[in-house]
Design a protein around this motif. Structure first.
Motif, PDB file in Angstrom:
ATOM      1  N   GLY A 143       0.827  -1.203   0.000  1.00 42.75           N
ATOM      2  CA  GLY A 143       0.000   0.000   0.000  1.00 42.75           C
ATOM      3  C   GLY A 143       0.859   1.249   0.000  1.00 42.75           C
ATOM      4  O   GLY A 143       1.978   1.255   0.537  1.00 42.75           O
ATOM      5  N   ASP A 196      -7.196  -5.069  -0.698  1.00 42.65           N
ATOM      6  CA  ASP A 196      -6.213  -4.123  -0.149  1.00 42.65           C
ATOM      7  C   ASP A 196      -5.007  -3.891  -1.056  1.00 42.65           C
ATOM      8  O   ASP A 196      -4.039  -3.257  -0.650  1.00 42.65           O
ATOM      9  N   GLU A 240      -2.733  -2.146  -3.891  1.00 37.79           N
ATOM     10  CA  GLU A 240      -2.614  -0.739  -4.287  1.00 37.79           C
ATOM     11  C   GLU A 240      -1.327  -0.550  -5.082  1.00 37.79           C
ATOM     12  O   GLU A 240      -0.287  -1.108  -4.717  1.00 37.79           O
TER      13      GLU A 240
END
Length: 287
Positions: free
Chosen positions: A137, A186, A188
């Motif tokens: 992320g 989740d 990214e």
């Protein structure tokens, strides 16, 4: 993080073996020419990473997000290094541990079901991170870069291999879109500039970067063909819903790389100390 990783990687090792082939390498391969096979290209990718890292016998390598252990086994077998390799997927770790034992590398390669942030050892000569950054992320990149930089000895090298946006202005992955909902919870993608910036902020010197976008399109083409060839087996193993999600995900990803919507970058950085990098005057790892 563990839940998100398990959702994607703990589907079925047998299913992954049909899609990925014998290498069990779930990242972009490196094709020398049109006739190069998937297995040859995956071996070439691992070897390119080893050469960029300057691996030599007796060195210590940390492989974070190690998957099924392909990089760890290749580095130990061909470069005679000691490897600590970690993954948050229990099924990947179990597969990798079995391969290590069968390859006679027990004691030289340690594959762990462990978060990279929990690795206690430091002073590694090199770190390979192949396909992990996508799961970190963007907000987690500073901590990720600092932790890995802190694991390196002076003049130690880090090779970061990851999917990125085409540029920093490109739209982020939609949290409500197909990929986020069904494939990579989740997940990214940063731009490569953000990756470079965070590595530099962590005290590393970036020495080389290359975009392997077209190579990932070829890799995905091969995976699509593999899934098509074992379609009935795949449906039996994981169910029609999961098999169809994967067919769409692989084909759509191939198209995204071909259209330059997303890219694959390798960034090589070094822990330079007092101006000394230990790097050659010119890249010595070939193509």
């Amino acid at each position: 993080d563990a839940v998100a990783i398990a959702h994607h990687y703990d589907v079925s090792n047998l299913f992954y073996s049909w899609v990925l082939g014998p290498s069990m390498a779930y990242t972009c391969a490196v094709y020398a020419e049109d006739s190069t096979t998937l297995e040859q290209a995956q071996a070439a990718k691992f070897d390119l990473v080893c050469r960029k890292l300057g691996l030599r016998p007796g060195m210590r390598l940390l492989d974070v997000g190690c998957g099924w252990g392909g990089m760890a086994v290749h580095a130990a077998t061909h470069y005679d290094v000691e490897v600590v390799a970690v993954t948050l997927s229990r099924r990947q770790a179990e597969w990798g541990q079995k391969v290590v034992a069968e390859s006679g590398l027990t004691g030289q390669v340690d594959i762990r079901h462990q978060d990279y942030r929990a690795v206690p050892e430091t002073g590694f000569d090199a770190i390979s991170s192949i396909g992990l950054t996508e799961h970190v992320g963007i907000k987690g990149l500073p901590d990720y870069a600092r932790r890995l930089a802190g694991k390196l000895r002076p003049q130690g090298r880090l090779l970061n291999h990851c999917i990125t946006r085409a540029d920093e202005q490109a739209a982020a992955i939609s949290k409500r879109g197909f990929i986020a909902r069904y494939v990579f919870p989740d997940g990214e993608l940063p731009g490569v500039g953000r990756v470079v910036r965070e590595l530099e902020a962590a005290g590393l010197e970036v020495r080389h970067e290359e975009n392997l976008r077209e190579h990932y399109a070829r890799t995905l083409h091969a995976w699509c063909d593999n899934l098509d060839a074992r379609w009935d087996d795949a449906v039996t193993e994981v169910g029609q819903g999961t098999a169809r999600v994967w067919a769409l995900y692989l084909a759509g990803s191939r198209l995204a790389f071909e259209r330059n919507d997303i890219q694959l970058h390798q960034v090589l950085a070094v822990r330079t100390t007092e101006g000394f990098s230990g790097m050659p005057l010119r890249p010595d790892w070939g193509v």
